[in-house]
Design a protein around this motif. Structure first.
Motif, PDB file in Angstrom:
ATOM      1  N   GLN A  15      16.693  -8.488  15.969  1.00 39.78           N
ATOM      2  CA  GLN A  15      15.935  -7.264  15.782  1.00 39.78           C
ATOM      3  C   GLN A  15      16.309  -6.225  16.823  1.00 39.78           C
ATOM      4  N   LYS A  16      16.439  -6.681  18.075  1.00 43.74           N
ATOM      5  CA  LYS A  16      16.804  -5.749  19.133  1.00 43.74           C
ATOM      6  C   LYS A  16      18.176  -5.151  18.871  1.00 43.74           C
ATOM      7  N   ALA A  17      19.084  -5.978  18.378  1.00 45.53           N
ATOM      8  CA  ALA A  17      20.434  -5.481  18.109  1.00 45.53           C
ATOM      9  C   ALA A  17      20.399  -4.407  17.026  1.00 45.53           C
ATOM     10  N   ILE A  18      19.527  -4.610  16.033  1.00 44.44           N
ATOM     11  CA  ILE A  18      19.422  -3.615  14.961  1.00 44.44           C
ATOM     12  C   ILE A  18      18.853  -2.313  15.519  1.00 44.44           C
ATOM     13  N   SER A  60       0.833  -1.199   0.000  1.00 45.82           N
ATOM     14  CA  SER A  60       0.000   0.000   0.000  1.00 45.82           C
ATOM     15  C   SER A  60       0.872   1.254   0.000  1.00 45.82           C
ATOM     16  N   GLY A  61       2.160   1.086   0.189  1.00 46.91           N
ATOM     17  CA  GLY A  61       3.054   2.231   0.150  1.00 46.91           C
ATOM     18  C   GLY A  61       3.669   2.566   1.496  1.00 46.91           C
ATOM     19  N   ARG A  62       3.498   1.683   2.485  1.00 50.64           N
ATOM     20  CA  ARG A  62       4.035   1.956   3.831  1.00 50.64           C
ATOM     21  C   ARG A  62       5.546   2.069   3.794  1.00 50.64           C
ATOM     22  N   THR A  63       6.188   0.974   3.344  1.00 48.21           N
ATOM     23  CA  THR A  63       7.641   0.939   3.314  1.00 48.21           C
ATOM     24  C   THR A  63       8.192   1.991   2.369  1.00 48.21           C
ATOM     25  N   GLU A  64       7.496   2.135   1.225  1.00 42.89           N
ATOM     26  CA  GLU A  64       7.962   3.071   0.217  1.00 42.89           C
ATOM     27  C   GLU A  64       7.996   4.496   0.769  1.00 42.89           C
ATOM     28  N   THR A  65       6.993   4.852   1.552  1.00 42.56           N
ATOM     29  CA  THR A  65       6.959   6.179   2.137  1.00 42.56           C
ATOM     30  C   THR A  65       8.101   6.339   3.146  1.00 42.56           C
ATOM     31  N   ALA A  66       8.291   5.319   3.939  1.00 39.63           N
ATOM     32  CA  ALA A  66       9.375   5.365   4.915  1.00 39.63           C
ATOM     33  C   ALA A  66      10.708   5.557   4.208  1.00 39.63           C
ATOM     34  N   ASP A  85      10.357  -0.371  10.485  1.00 40.95           N
ATOM     35  CA  ASP A  85       9.499  -1.033   9.507  1.00 40.95           C
ATOM     36  C   ASP A  85       9.357  -2.496   9.902  1.00 40.95           C
ATOM     37  N   GLU A  86       8.174  -2.887  10.299  1.00 43.23           N
ATOM     38  CA  GLU A  86       7.892  -4.255  10.731  1.00 43.23           C
ATOM     39  C   GLU A  86       8.907  -4.772  11.746  1.00 43.23           C
ATOM     40  N   PRO A  87       9.109  -4.041  12.840  1.00 46.39           N
ATOM     41  CA  PRO A  87      10.129  -4.485  13.787  1.00 46.39           C
ATOM     42  C   PRO A  87       9.762  -5.769  14.506  1.00 46.39           C
ATOM     43  N   THR A  88       8.499  -6.132  14.483  1.00 42.32           N
ATOM     44  CA  THR A  88       8.088  -7.298  15.265  1.00 42.32           C
ATOM     45  C   THR A  88       7.736  -8.483  14.392  1.00 42.32           C
ATOM     46  N   ARG A  89       8.034  -8.377  13.114  1.00 44.71           N
ATOM     47  CA  ARG A  89       7.659  -9.459  12.224  1.00 44.71           C
ATOM     48  C   ARG A  89       8.481 -10.714  12.528  1.00 44.71           C
ATOM     49  N   GLY A  90       7.793 -11.814  12.626  1.00 42.56           N
ATOM     50  CA  GLY A  90       8.469 -13.094  12.810  1.00 42.56           C
ATOM     51  C   GLY A  90       9.130 -13.257  14.150  1.00 42.56           C
ATOM     52  N   PRO A 144      15.079  -1.162   8.438  1.00 40.58           N
ATOM     53  CA  PRO A 144      14.285  -1.708   7.341  1.00 40.58           C
ATOM     54  C   PRO A 144      13.574  -3.008   7.687  1.00 40.58           C
ATOM     55  N   GLU A 145      12.684  -3.374   6.762  1.00 43.18           N
ATOM     56  CA  GLU A 145      11.739  -4.457   6.985  1.00 43.18           C
ATOM     57  C   GLU A 145      12.413  -5.820   7.098  1.00 43.18           C
ATOM     58  N   ASP A 146      13.279  -6.093   6.133  1.00 40.99           N
ATOM     59  CA  ASP A 146      13.808  -7.446   6.075  1.00 40.99           C
ATOM     60  C   ASP A 146      15.146  -7.504   6.777  1.00 40.99           C
ATOM     61  N   ARG A 147      15.112  -7.890   8.054  1.00 40.31           N
ATOM     62  CA  ARG A 147      16.352  -7.751   8.813  1.00 40.31           C
ATOM     63  C   ARG A 147      17.448  -8.683   8.312  1.00 40.31           C
TER      64      ARG A 147
END
Lengths: 333, 494
Positions: free
Chosen positions: B400-403, B288-294, B418-423, B332-335
């Motif tokens: 994720q926490k380290a990032i 929807s443009g979330r990441t793109e806007t970020a 961006d999606e810090p809690t994914r997975g 970013p989204e994909d750590r």
């Protein structure tokens, strides 16, 4: 506007786009040649492109297998030299039958590739450094066998070397070309229609995935290097038919020409993408440029290298554009 | 299929200790647990990626011990992994059949492959051109293709490892339909997921793991949700429920202002004001443009139109580093791809952001590095054996926490997550949410929080920007921030 970009992306993202570019370039270069030099109109000039580059075509097939899995093999030129030298020495000093000699050097090439592939796969080593060692070793061994030229006088070799096979009115090819074209056809079919071939593509696309899909990744990887070793030796046999001699400085850096041809022919250095007929055109394009310079007469032969350098840059940029278009195409879905 | 007393040890870590797992034919069995609980390890033992150190696996009464994914497949165990594990350069059809291509006269029969692939995908209600390469399709479609492959190998056991983490609601439902169909055919299905809703919707049984140990196996219908969560995290629930909403609305001072920024294929005419100390959420579906806007806000990509103002002045970010100098951090989204550098240590991964900001030539002494690393490891409760541990050996949540620590070290004014809690597991999720709120309240940091989980956003954010089809469609504040409102905004019914 958006639609137009979409269509552009679709064309650029198509699988045969780079092959199309290579083919167009080949045809354009040939046409320009025909317009400028009467010599280009002779069928034999076309045949000579094949004759002069028969060994390189075979080497390019070999390197393409390795580039497909995302590897590299820089030992090819040295293995070609070692093959020529071994054949010359055996023929000159042992009186072994020529066919047995050819068989023997081909086996030697396979074993050489096997060892390299095994080292790379088993110990997870960088293919560049392993095959660099291979390059030094093979070149060194060649010089150990003899520092000087050994001439091949075997009757089978000399008769094969001078055989002319007419394929066009006024155009003949050599035995080497037949071997090279046969190798090309077999290579193309293997890549398209066998599991081994498809596993090679899969491995180059994503090694972890290939492994998780249950494909025999190790075996495939080693096999790719064996194919390359075999092709190097076969290129060596064809080369010795042209040179009729063994010499320590034969085919120096032939592997680099092979890599360049493969890339110009549409192979991706990161692996997973290649089309063998394209790589044949890659070799032929290099040949055409050489022919140009010969016909022109006054330019240094080194201009070939400079033009190849520019072409390589061009193709790498095209590849970058292709992969970007694919990503855009992907995001449209 | 049963697994009894499975143990698996890694150097210094006990990954699995006497774990039992039983799967019956025609059942969907959820496998849950926090990150590091041993789910992935158990699955990898089952699929032959890892060897087991003790225990036995039986399949229809016979003992098996697969030592490679291929052997597991031959035993009837197929897996679809979290990250799609197919080859992007091959065609869709080939991805389904590679390794077991039908042959005719000794050569691969492409016609049959393409025909059967199309038929197979049609049974999953997927009608696509199977002769195109895989990378021309979205992740969701790729996932379906992976399932098609897994199912088609005559599997008796199908393992789905986080299959829905990259799917939207509709795609998830389609996947569920497929799973139910397979279940009716008598397959045993192992379903690994962090989404409890999905477990309650789909699964019959659930096995809970914690810290490599078996907590128990339960019937899903008989286990209240709260109880399941407390079994997973081993804490009482009060902790989670008492978290409540973020009531902190930030200060009046505007930190950054976007005025009509657009970039082709990313976002159109986007306006936004972010105040100091507030948590702004970007909600919307994937794409929807979330990441793109970020990315536009953080210098990863450049806007084609519109202006960005910081403290009243126009700014143009030439690069992420430039944005960093303006005190904007983007996680970013994909750590795995864009975040961690797996072969470096935790300390190095934390320091690298600061080093980049300071420039290559400003040396940061080892002592100082260690001090900073220790401080943030403690602050964010990153579970490491030492700061010198390689980051790729940490669990997803700790990576994720380290990032996040990496960015906190650079002390940004605006942190984009961006999606810090994914997975990652519920326990760590809650910790990260708490941390976000804390940073905003105590350090007046502004935070953009992007997540697919609406609950998480309604709890954490004080303002929610809803995006749809690369446009901003709503901005919710205060009492308007609740799941229903957000959902209807995303769906287009505001």
């Amino acid at each position: 506007m958006k639609n137009l970009t979409g269509i552009k992306n679709r064309i650029v993202g198509s699988r045969y786009f780079s092959f199309g570019i290579t083919l167009t370039l080949f045809v354009v270069l040939y046409a320009v040649g025909m317009m400028n030099y009467r010599g280009f109109l002779k069928p034999q000039v076309f045949c000579n492109l094949l004759i002069d580059n028969a060994a390189l075509i075979i080497a390019t097939i070999g390197i393409t297998f390795v580039l497909l899995i995302g590897g590299i093999d820089i030992s090819i030129g040295s293995v070609v030299a070692l093959t020529c030298m071994t054949s010359a020495k055996l023929l000159a000093e042992t009186g072994m039958p020529a066919l047995l000699v050819i068989l023997l050097v081909l086996v030697m090439g396979c074993v050489f590739g096997l060892i390299q592939g095994w080292l790379i796969t088993e110990f997870n080593m960088q293919p560049f450094i392993v095959t660099l060692a291979g390059q030094f070793f093979a070149r060194g061994m060649t010089a150990i066998i003899s520092r000087d030229t050994i001439v091949i006088e075997d009757p089978l070799y000399t008769s094969l070397a001078s055989a002319r096979i007419y394929i066009l009115p006024g155009g003949f090819i050599s035995v080497g070309v037949i071997i090279a074209l046969a190798a090309l056809v077999i290579g193309t079919l293997v890549l398209k229609f066998t599991r081994f071939g498809r596993n090679i593509y899969a491995l180059g696309g994503n090694e972890t995935s290939a492994q998780l899909m249950g494909l025999p990744t190790k075996r495939t990887k080693i096999s790719a290097y064996v194919v390359c070793g075999f092709c190097s030796a076969l290129a060596g046999v064809v080369y010795s038919l042209i040179m009729l001699s063994g010499y320590p400085l034969h085919a120096v850096s032939m592997e680099m020409d092979a890599i360049a041809s493969s890339v110009i022919g549409g192979t991706l250095m990161t692996g997973g993408v290649a089309f063998l007929p394209g790589t044949l055109l890659g070799v032929m394009i290099q040949g055409i440029i050489q022919t140009f310079i010969t016909f022109q007469g006054t330019l240094s032969a080194w201009w070939t290298r400079i033009i190849i350098a520019l072409l390589l840059c061009l193709f790498i940029v095209i590849q970058a554009i292709v992969s970007r278009s694919r990503q855009r195409l992907n995001s449209e879905h | 299929m049963t697994m009894r007393g499975i143990c698996k040890y890694f150097p210094g870590v006990r990954a699995l200790e006497k774990v039992d797992f039983t799967l019956r034919a025609g059942e969907v069995h959820a496998l849950v647990g926090e990150n590091g609980a041993g789910k992935s390890t158990l699955i990898k033992v089952l699929t032959g990626v890892y060897g087991k150190d003790a225990g036995e696996i039986t399949m229809e009464g016979k003992a098996i011990s697969p030592s490679s994914p291929l052997e597991a497949m031959k035993c009837g165990i197929s897996t679809v992994y979290q990250e799609v594990n197919l080859c992007p350069n091959l065609t869709v059809a080939e991805n389904i059949f590679i390794g077991r291509e039908p042959k005719k006269a000794g050569r691969i029969d492409w016609k049959t492959i393409n025909r059967r692939a199309a038929e197979l995908l049609a049974t999953l209600n997927l009608n696509i051109d199977v002769t195109k390469t895989l990378d021309s399709y979205s992740v969701a479609v790729q996932q379906m293709i992976a399932i098609a492959r897994a199912v088609d190998v005559d599997a008796k056991v199908l393992i789905l490892d986080e299959p829905t983490s990259s799917l939207d609601e509709e795609e998830t439902q389609r996947l569920f339909d497929v799973v139910r169909k397979l279940k009716a055919q008598g397959l045993g299905i192992v379903f690994v997921s962090h989404f409890l809703d999905q477990i309650y919707e789909l699964c019959d049984q659930v096995t809970v793991l914690r810290n490599g140990e078996l907590i128990g196996e339960y019937e899903v219908a008989a286990l209240p949700r709260v109880e399941l969560i407390s079994k997973m995290i081993g804490k009482e629930l009060g902790d989670i429920q008492s978290m409540g909403k973020n009531e902190n609305f930030g200060t009046d001072e505007i930190l950054i202002e976007a005025d009509g920024i657009s970039a082709f294929g990313r976002i159109q005419d986007f306006d936004l004001q972010i105040h100091k100390g507030e948590v702004v959420g970007f909600a919307g579906l994937l794409g929807s443009g979330r990441t793109e806007t970020a990315e536009l806000l953080s210098g990863v990509a450049k806007p084609e139109k519109g202006t960005l103002r910081m403290s009243g002045k126009d700014v143009h970010f030439a690069s992420p580093l430039d944005a960093m100098q303006h005190k904007i951090g983007f996680c970013p989204e994909d750590r795995k791809i864009q975040g961690i550098i797996g072969d470096l240590t935790v300390r190095e991964n934390i320091i690298i952001g600061l080093q980049a900001k300071k420039g290559m030539w400003n040396h940061i002494s080892m002592k100082e590095q260690e001090k900073i690393a220790d401080q943030y490891i403690k602050l964010l409760q990153i579970k490491v054996s030492s700061p010198e541990q390689l980051i790729r050996n940490l669990s997803g949540g700790n990576q994720q926490k380290a990032i996040i620590a990496r960015w906190l070290v650079t002390q940004p004014d605006l942190l984009i997550l961006d999606e810090p809690t994914r997975g990652i597991d519920i326990g760590t999720k809650t910790e990260i949410q708490k941390m976000v709120i804390q940073l905003a309240r105590e350090q007046h940091m502004s935070i953009i929080f992007i997540s697919s989980e609406i609950d998480e956003m309604t709890r954490t954010c004080t303002r929610l920007v809803v995006l749809r089809d690369r446009r901003k469609v709503a901005e919710l504040t205060g009492a308007d921030i609740n799941s229903d409102k957000v959902m209807s905004a995303i769906a287009g019914g505001v």
